[in-house]
Scaffold this motif. Structure first.
Motif, PDB file in Angstrom:
ATOM      1  N   ALA A 177       1.270  -1.120   0.079  1.00  0.00           N
ATOM      2  CA  ALA A 177      -0.196  -0.009   0.209  1.00  0.00           C
ATOM      3  C   ALA A 177       0.752   1.064  -0.156  1.00  0.00           C
ATOM      4  CB  ALA A 177      -1.010  -0.289   1.384  1.00  0.00           C
ATOM      5  N   ASN A 178       0.608   1.704  -0.592  1.00  0.00           N
ATOM      6  CA  ASN A 178       1.411   3.150  -1.401  1.00  0.00           C
ATOM      7  C   ASN A 178       0.685   4.422  -1.715  1.00  0.00           C
ATOM      8  OD1 ASN A 178       2.431   2.265  -3.972  1.00  0.00           O
ATOM      9  ND2 ASN A 178       3.726   2.110  -3.162  1.00  0.00           N
ATOM     10  N   GLY A 179       1.656   5.570  -1.938  1.00  0.00           N
ATOM     11  CA  GLY A 179       1.004   7.062  -2.892  1.00  0.00           C
ATOM     12  C   GLY A 179       1.790   7.532  -2.405  1.00  0.00           C
ATOM     13  N   ARG A 180       0.619   9.609  -2.664  1.00  0.00           N
ATOM     14  CA  ARG A 180       1.326  10.014  -2.933  1.00  0.00           C
ATOM     15  C   ARG A 180      -0.001  11.205  -3.030  1.00  0.00           C
ATOM     16  NH1 ARG A 180       2.858   7.993  -7.561  1.00  0.00           N
ATOM     17  NH2 ARG A 180       1.628   9.097 -10.339  1.00  0.00           N
ATOM     18  N   ASN A 181       0.600  12.675  -2.980  1.00  0.00           N
ATOM     19  CA  ASN A 181       0.355  14.035  -2.708  1.00  0.00           C
ATOM     20  C   ASN A 181      -0.629  13.928  -4.110  1.00  0.00           C
ATOM     21  OD1 ASN A 181      -0.609  14.866  -0.398  1.00  0.00           O
ATOM     22  ND2 ASN A 181       1.235  15.364  -0.194  1.00  0.00           N
ATOM     23  N   VAL A 182      -1.428  14.152  -4.566  1.00  0.00           N
ATOM     24  CA  VAL A 182      -1.805  15.228  -5.748  1.00  0.00           C
ATOM     25  C   VAL A 182      -2.549  16.543  -5.573  1.00  0.00           C
ATOM     26  CG1 VAL A 182      -3.663  14.682  -7.375  1.00  0.00           C
ATOM     27  CG2 VAL A 182      -3.374  13.063  -6.381  1.00  0.00           C
ATOM     28  N   THR A 183      -1.250  17.695  -6.368  1.00  0.00           N
ATOM     29  CA  THR A 183      -1.311  18.768  -6.159  1.00  0.00           C
ATOM     30  C   THR A 183      -2.383  19.819  -7.337  1.00  0.00           C
ATOM     31  OG1 THR A 183       0.099  19.261  -7.462  1.00  0.00           O
ATOM     32  CG2 THR A 183       0.875  18.193  -4.962  1.00  0.00           C
ATOM     33  N   ALA A 185      -1.454  21.929  -8.782  1.00  0.00           N
ATOM     34  CA  ALA A 185      -1.314  21.976 -10.018  1.00  0.00           C
ATOM     35  C   ALA A 185      -1.131  21.460 -11.167  1.00  0.00           C
ATOM     36  CB  ALA A 185       0.124  23.045  -9.561  1.00  0.00           C
ATOM     37  N   ALA A 186      -0.711  20.035 -10.306  1.00  0.00           N
ATOM     38  CA  ALA A 186      -0.261  19.298 -11.026  1.00  0.00           C
ATOM     39  C   ALA A 186      -1.839  18.671 -11.203  1.00  0.00           C
ATOM     40  CB  ALA A 186      -0.006  17.645  -9.809  1.00  0.00           C
ATOM     41  N   HIS A 187      -3.452  18.672 -10.782  1.00  0.00           N
ATOM     42  CA  HIS A 187      -4.480  18.642 -10.952  1.00  0.00           C
ATOM     43  C   HIS A 187      -4.385  17.081 -11.571  1.00  0.00           C
ATOM     44  CE1 HIS A 187      -7.902  19.939 -13.242  1.00  0.00           C
ATOM     45  NE2 HIS A 187      -8.408  19.512 -12.568  1.00  0.00           N
ATOM     46  N   HIS A 188      -4.307  15.927 -12.272  1.00  0.00           N
ATOM     47  CA  HIS A 188      -3.978  15.403 -12.862  1.00  0.00           C
ATOM     48  C   HIS A 188      -3.301  13.990 -12.009  1.00  0.00           C
ATOM     49  CE1 HIS A 188      -7.437  16.122 -14.883  1.00  0.00           C
ATOM     50  NE2 HIS A 188      -6.284  16.984 -16.084  1.00  0.00           N
ATOM     51  N   ASP A 189      -2.868  12.506 -11.872  1.00  0.00           N
ATOM     52  CA  ASP A 189      -2.030  12.058 -11.966  1.00  0.00           C
ATOM     53  C   ASP A 189      -2.414  10.863 -11.880  1.00  0.00           C
ATOM     54  OD1 ASP A 189       0.297  11.540 -10.833  1.00  0.00           O
ATOM     55  OD2 ASP A 189       0.610  12.133  -8.612  1.00  0.00           O
ATOM     56  N   SER A 190      -1.437   9.741 -12.151  1.00  0.00           N
ATOM     57  CA  SER A 190      -1.759   8.270 -12.750  1.00  0.00           C
ATOM     58  C   SER A 190      -0.647   7.010 -11.584  1.00  0.00           C
ATOM     59  CB  SER A 190      -1.608   8.166 -13.651  1.00  0.00           C
ATOM     60  OG  SER A 190      -0.260   8.206 -14.261  1.00  0.00           O
ATOM     61  N   PHE A 191      -1.530   6.679 -11.100  1.00  0.00           N
ATOM     62  CA  PHE A 191      -1.282   5.302  -9.666  1.00  0.00           C
ATOM     63  C   PHE A 191      -0.951   3.768 -10.614  1.00  0.00           C
ATOM     64  CE2 PHE A 191      -2.528   8.763  -8.037  1.00  0.00           C
ATOM     65  CZ  PHE A 191      -2.348   9.255  -6.390  1.00  0.00           C
ATOM     66  N   PRO A 192       0.068   3.734 -10.755  1.00  0.00           N
ATOM     67  CA  PRO A 192       0.111   2.344 -11.934  1.00  0.00           C
ATOM     68  C   PRO A 192       1.200   1.310 -10.848  1.00  0.00           C
ATOM     69  CG  PRO A 192       2.185   3.813 -12.454  1.00  0.00           C
ATOM     70  CD  PRO A 192       1.424   5.079 -11.290  1.00  0.00           C
ATOM     71  N   LYS A 193       0.466   0.239 -10.880  1.00  0.00           N
ATOM     72  CA  LYS A 193       1.292  -0.822  -9.604  1.00  0.00           C
ATOM     73  C   LYS A 193       0.954  -1.612 -10.373  1.00  0.00           C
ATOM     74  CE  LYS A 193      -0.143  -0.348  -5.789  1.00  0.00           C
ATOM     75  NZ  LYS A 193       0.006   0.282  -4.900  1.00  0.00           N
ATOM     76  N   ILE A 194       2.160  -3.112  -9.971  1.00  0.00           N
ATOM     77  CA  ILE A 194       2.392  -4.002 -10.765  1.00  0.00           C
ATOM     78  C   ILE A 194       2.746  -5.267  -9.746  1.00  0.00           C
ATOM     79  CG2 ILE A 194       4.414  -3.174 -11.080  1.00  0.00           C
ATOM     80  CD1 ILE A 194       4.601  -5.520 -13.907  1.00  0.00           C
ATOM     81  N   GLY A 195       2.528  -5.755  -9.803  1.00  0.00           N
ATOM     82  CA  GLY A 195       2.190  -7.130  -8.882  1.00  0.00           C
ATOM     83  C   GLY A 195       3.115  -8.716  -8.711  1.00  0.00           C
ATOM     84  N   SER A 196       3.269  -9.636  -7.735  1.00  0.00           N
ATOM     85  CA  SER A 196       2.624 -10.964  -7.880  1.00  0.00           C
ATOM     86  C   SER A 196       3.022 -12.217  -6.713  1.00  0.00           C
ATOM     87  CB  SER A 196       4.159 -11.890  -9.208  1.00  0.00           C
ATOM     88  OG  SER A 196       4.715 -12.048  -8.269  1.00  0.00           O
ATOM     89  N   VAL A 197       1.971 -12.788  -6.740  1.00  0.00           N
ATOM     90  CA  VAL A 197       2.003 -13.175  -5.583  1.00  0.00           C
ATOM     91  C   VAL A 197       1.429 -14.767  -6.278  1.00  0.00           C
ATOM     92  CG1 VAL A 197      -1.302 -13.163  -5.639  1.00  0.00           C
ATOM     93  CG2 VAL A 197      -0.181 -13.418  -3.907  1.00  0.00           C
ATOM     94  N   THR A 198       1.757 -15.967  -5.242  1.00  0.00           N
ATOM     95  CA  THR A 198       1.734 -17.176  -5.157  1.00  0.00           C
ATOM     96  C   THR A 198       0.428 -18.102  -4.559  1.00  0.00           C
ATOM     97  OG1 THR A 198       3.878 -17.967  -5.556  1.00  0.00           O
ATOM     98  CG2 THR A 198       2.532 -19.963  -4.890  1.00  0.00           C
ATOM     99  N   VAL A 199      -0.847 -18.606  -5.021  1.00  0.00           N
ATOM    100  CA  VAL A 199      -1.381 -18.691  -4.861  1.00  0.00           C
ATOM    101  C   VAL A 199      -1.069 -20.167  -3.906  1.00  0.00           C
ATOM    102  CG1 VAL A 199      -4.250 -20.006  -5.598  1.00  0.00           C
ATOM    103  CG2 VAL A 199      -2.612 -17.790  -6.387  1.00  0.00           C
TER     104      VAL A 199
END
Length: 238
Positions: A177-183, A185-199
Protein backbone atom coordinates in the motif's frame (compact mmCIF):
# COMPACT_ATOMS: atom_id res chain seq x y z
CA UNK A 1 46.02 -99.06 -65.77
CA UNK A 2 45.37 -100.39 -62.32
CA UNK A 3 46.97 -103.56 -61.14
CA UNK A 4 45.56 -105.94 -58.56
CA UNK A 5 48.04 -107.31 -56.11
CA UNK A 6 47.23 -110.36 -54.06
CA UNK A 7 48.95 -111.52 -50.92
CA UNK A 8 48.23 -113.75 -48.06
CA UNK A 9 47.83 -112.32 -44.62
CA UNK A 10 48.81 -114.00 -41.42
CA UNK A 11 45.55 -115.96 -41.30
CA UNK A 12 46.01 -117.46 -44.74
CA UNK A 13 43.37 -115.28 -46.43
CA UNK A 14 44.13 -113.65 -49.74
CA UNK A 15 43.73 -109.85 -49.68
CA UNK A 16 43.43 -107.90 -52.90
CA UNK A 17 45.05 -104.47 -53.20
CA UNK A 18 44.56 -102.14 -56.11
CA UNK A 19 47.51 -100.20 -57.38
CA UNK A 20 47.05 -97.39 -59.89
CA UNK A 21 44.86 -94.28 -60.61
CA UNK A 22 41.73 -95.69 -58.94
CA UNK A 23 43.52 -96.10 -55.65
CA UNK A 24 44.58 -92.46 -55.78
CA UNK A 25 40.99 -91.33 -56.31
CA UNK A 26 39.83 -93.29 -53.27
CA UNK A 27 42.46 -91.74 -51.08
CA UNK A 28 41.52 -88.30 -52.36
CA UNK A 29 37.83 -88.85 -51.42
CA UNK A 30 38.80 -89.71 -47.86
CA UNK A 31 40.69 -86.43 -47.49
CA UNK A 32 37.63 -84.49 -48.69
CA UNK A 33 35.56 -86.00 -45.91
CA UNK A 34 38.23 -85.03 -43.41
CA UNK A 35 38.12 -81.43 -44.61
CA UNK A 36 34.30 -81.35 -44.44
CA UNK A 37 34.34 -82.78 -40.93
CA UNK A 38 36.90 -80.21 -39.80
CA UNK A 39 34.74 -77.39 -41.28
CA UNK A 40 31.67 -78.70 -39.48
CA UNK A 41 33.59 -78.88 -36.21
CA UNK A 42 34.68 -75.26 -36.70
CA UNK A 43 31.34 -73.83 -37.91
CA UNK A 44 28.84 -75.52 -35.58
CA UNK A 45 30.18 -73.90 -32.34
CA UNK A 46 30.17 -70.51 -34.08
CA UNK A 47 26.54 -70.96 -35.15
CA UNK A 48 25.54 -72.07 -31.65
CA UNK A 49 27.33 -69.08 -30.11
CA UNK A 50 25.65 -66.69 -32.58
CA UNK A 51 22.25 -68.21 -31.80
CA UNK A 52 22.73 -67.73 -28.06
CA UNK A 53 23.92 -64.15 -28.62
CA UNK A 54 20.88 -63.34 -30.79
CA UNK A 55 18.55 -64.88 -28.22
CA UNK A 56 20.15 -62.86 -25.43
CA UNK A 57 19.88 -59.65 -27.49
CA UNK A 58 16.19 -60.25 -28.26
CA UNK A 59 15.54 -61.05 -24.61
CA UNK A 60 17.25 -57.80 -23.69
CA UNK A 61 15.05 -55.87 -26.12
CA UNK A 62 11.94 -57.52 -24.69
CA UNK A 63 13.02 -56.67 -21.15
CA UNK A 64 13.81 -53.06 -22.11
CA UNK A 65 10.47 -52.68 -23.86
CA UNK A 66 8.63 -54.12 -20.89
CA UNK A 67 10.54 -51.82 -18.52
CA UNK A 68 9.71 -48.71 -20.59
CA UNK A 69 6.03 -49.66 -20.82
CA UNK A 70 5.96 -50.25 -17.06
CA UNK A 71 7.55 -46.87 -16.34
CA UNK A 72 5.22 -44.99 -18.69
CA UNK A 73 2.16 -46.78 -17.30
CA UNK A 74 3.06 -45.98 -13.69
CA UNK A 75 3.70 -42.35 -14.59
CA UNK A 76 0.28 -42.14 -16.26
CA UNK A 77 -1.48 -43.76 -13.32
CA UNK A 78 0.38 -41.55 -10.81
CA UNK A 79 -0.37 -38.34 -12.71
CA UNK A 80 -4.02 -39.31 -13.19
CA UNK A 81 -4.54 -40.17 -9.54
CA UNK A 82 -3.17 -36.89 -8.23
CA UNK A 83 -5.19 -33.70 -8.03
CA UNK A 84 -4.06 -30.77 -10.13
CA UNK A 85 -3.23 -28.92 -6.91
CA UNK A 86 -0.62 -31.59 -6.12
CA UNK A 87 1.11 -31.50 -9.51
CA UNK A 88 4.32 -29.59 -10.15
CA UNK A 89 3.87 -26.11 -11.58
CA UNK A 90 5.37 -27.24 -14.92
CA UNK A 91 2.53 -29.74 -15.46
CA UNK A 92 -0.28 -27.25 -14.96
CA UNK A 93 -2.29 -25.38 -17.57
CA UNK A 94 -0.79 -22.90 -19.97
CA UNK A 95 -0.76 -19.21 -18.89
CA UNK A 96 -4.14 -17.50 -19.02
CA UNK A 97 -4.69 -13.76 -19.43
CA UNK A 98 -7.52 -11.79 -17.84
CA UNK A 99 -8.17 -8.13 -18.68
CA UNK A 100 -10.68 -5.65 -17.28
CA UNK A 101 -11.14 -4.01 -20.73
CA UNK A 102 -11.81 -0.35 -21.47
CA UNK A 103 -13.74 1.91 -19.09
CA UNK A 104 -13.81 -0.77 -16.42
CA UNK A 105 -13.40 1.55 -13.42
CA UNK A 106 -15.96 0.54 -10.81
CA UNK A 107 -16.20 3.99 -9.17
CA UNK A 108 -16.25 7.56 -10.47
CA UNK A 109 -15.05 9.30 -7.30
CA UNK A 110 -13.17 8.61 -4.05
CA UNK A 111 -14.15 10.13 -0.72
CA UNK A 112 -11.61 12.51 0.87
CA UNK A 113 -11.90 12.49 4.68
CA UNK A 114 -9.53 14.14 7.13
CA UNK A 115 -8.32 10.70 8.26
CA UNK A 116 -9.05 7.66 6.14
CA UNK A 117 -10.03 4.28 7.52
CA UNK A 118 -11.35 1.05 6.04
CA UNK A 119 -14.79 2.55 5.41
CA UNK A 120 -13.27 5.02 2.96
CA UNK A 121 -11.56 2.41 0.80
CA UNK A 122 -13.01 1.66 -2.64
CA UNK A 123 -12.41 -1.04 -5.25
CA UNK A 124 -11.42 0.72 -8.48
CA UNK A 125 -10.92 -2.45 -10.57
CA UNK A 126 -11.75 -6.11 -9.98
CA UNK A 127 -11.13 -9.29 -11.97
CA UNK A 128 -12.40 -12.77 -11.14
CA UNK A 129 -9.79 -15.50 -11.65
CA UNK A 130 -11.48 -18.94 -11.69
CA UNK A 131 -10.15 -22.46 -11.18
CA UNK A 132 -7.19 -21.48 -9.05
CA UNK A 133 -5.06 -24.17 -7.43
CA UNK A 134 -2.29 -24.06 -4.88
CA UNK A 135 0.92 -23.26 -6.73
CA UNK A 136 -0.58 -21.03 -9.40
CA UNK A 137 1.21 -17.70 -9.83
CA UNK A 138 -0.61 -14.44 -10.60
CA UNK A 139 1.21 -11.56 -12.25
CA UNK A 140 -0.79 -8.37 -11.92
CA UNK A 141 -0.53 -4.95 -13.58
CA UNK A 142 -2.89 -2.04 -13.03
CA UNK A 143 -3.17 1.72 -13.39
CA UNK A 144 -5.78 4.35 -12.66
CA UNK A 145 -5.90 8.14 -12.83
CA UNK A 146 -7.50 10.76 -10.61
CA UNK A 147 -8.26 14.46 -10.98
CA UNK A 148 -8.03 16.90 -8.04
CA UNK A 149 -10.44 19.82 -8.34
CA UNK A 150 -10.52 20.54 -4.60
CA UNK A 151 -7.88 23.28 -4.49
CA UNK A 152 -5.72 21.55 -1.84
CA UNK A 153 -3.36 18.60 -1.65
CA UNK A 154 -4.97 15.19 -1.44
CA UNK A 155 -3.04 12.09 -0.41
CA UNK A 156 -4.08 9.15 -2.58
CA UNK A 157 -3.15 5.58 -1.61
CA UNK A 158 -3.63 2.31 -3.48
CA UNK A 159 -2.96 -1.42 -3.19
CA UNK A 160 -3.67 -4.64 -5.10
CA UNK A 161 -5.05 -7.60 -3.15
CA UNK A 162 -6.34 -11.14 -3.75
CA UNK A 163 -9.80 -11.19 -2.21
CA UNK A 164 -12.86 -13.39 -1.72
CA UNK A 165 -15.28 -11.03 -3.51
CA UNK A 166 -15.21 -8.21 -6.06
CA UNK A 167 -16.16 -5.64 -3.43
CA UNK A 168 -13.73 -6.73 -0.69
CA UNK A 169 -11.12 -4.15 0.35
CA UNK A 170 -9.03 -6.62 2.38
CA UNK A 171 -7.27 -9.85 1.47
CA UNK A 172 -3.89 -11.29 0.52
CA UNK A 173 -1.42 -8.56 -0.36
CA UNK A 174 -0.16 -8.56 -3.96
CA UNK A 175 1.43 -5.09 -3.81
CA UNK A 176 2.38 -2.76 -0.99
CA UNK A 177 0.00 0.00 0.00
CA UNK A 178 1.59 3.29 -1.09
CA UNK A 179 0.72 6.62 -2.65
CA UNK A 180 1.48 10.32 -2.89
CA UNK A 181 -0.04 13.78 -2.85
CA UNK A 182 -2.07 14.91 -5.82
CA UNK A 183 -1.57 18.67 -5.87
CA UNK A 184 -3.91 21.29 -7.40
CA UNK A 185 -1.03 22.31 -9.68
CA UNK A 186 -0.62 18.80 -11.01
CA UNK A 187 -4.41 18.46 -11.22
CA UNK A 188 -4.18 14.90 -12.69
CA UNK A 189 -2.08 12.01 -11.48
CA UNK A 190 -1.86 8.34 -12.36
CA UNK A 191 -1.06 5.38 -10.10
CA UNK A 192 0.56 2.38 -11.81
CA UNK A 193 0.84 -0.84 -9.84
CA UNK A 194 2.58 -4.15 -10.54
CA UNK A 195 3.07 -7.26 -8.43
CA UNK A 196 2.78 -11.02 -8.22
CA UNK A 197 1.58 -13.63 -5.76
CA UNK A 198 1.71 -17.42 -5.40
CA UNK A 199 -1.73 -18.85 -4.74
CA UNK A 200 -2.14 -21.06 -1.68
CA UNK A 201 -5.89 -21.76 -1.95
CA UNK A 202 -8.29 -23.14 -4.54
CA UNK A 203 -11.36 -21.97 -6.40
CA UNK A 204 -12.34 -18.55 -7.74
CA UNK A 205 -10.63 -15.50 -6.26
CA UNK A 206 -10.75 -11.80 -7.10
CA UNK A 207 -7.87 -9.48 -7.89
CA UNK A 208 -8.93 -6.06 -6.60
CA UNK A 209 -7.29 -2.67 -6.99
CA UNK A 210 -8.18 -0.74 -3.83
CA UNK A 211 -7.76 3.05 -3.43
CA UNK A 212 -8.44 5.60 -0.69
CA UNK A 213 -7.67 9.26 -0.04
CA UNK A 214 -7.31 11.80 2.78
CA UNK A 215 -6.50 15.45 3.31
CA UNK A 216 -5.78 17.24 6.58
CA UNK A 217 -7.95 20.22 5.56
CA UNK A 218 -10.65 18.21 3.80
CA UNK A 219 -14.17 19.59 3.90
CA UNK A 220 -17.22 17.48 4.60
CA UNK A 221 -18.27 15.43 1.61
CA UNK A 222 -15.12 16.21 -0.37
CA UNK A 223 -14.41 13.82 -3.23
CA UNK A 224 -11.74 13.36 -5.87
CA UNK A 225 -12.54 12.18 -9.40
CA UNK A 226 -11.53 8.81 -10.83
CA UNK A 227 -11.05 9.38 -14.55
CA UNK A 228 -12.93 6.91 -16.76
CA UNK A 229 -10.98 4.85 -19.28
CA UNK A 230 -7.59 6.13 -18.11
CA UNK A 231 -6.46 2.78 -16.81
CA UNK A 232 -7.18 -0.93 -16.54
CA UNK A 233 -6.36 -4.13 -14.68
CA UNK A 234 -4.50 -7.07 -16.27
CA UNK A 235 -3.83 -10.48 -14.70
CA UNK A 236 -1.79 -13.40 -16.05
CA UNK A 237 -2.19 -16.75 -14.36
CA UNK A 238 0.74 -19.18 -14.54
Amino acid sequence: MSEELKRRDGGGYIRTMTKGPQAGRKRKGRWQWVVVLAAVVAIVPAVIFASFSAASYLAGLTTTKATLIDILWHRYVDSSSRNESERPHEQMDKPLHYDSSDSSEMVTTLPVPVAADKTHKRVVFSLAVPDLSSGHILQVMAEFQVTNDLGYNVMCMSQIILAESKTSVSGTEITEANGRNVTPAAHHDSFPKIGSVTVTTTGTKYVNVVAWCAASNATTGARITVDADYGRLSVIRY
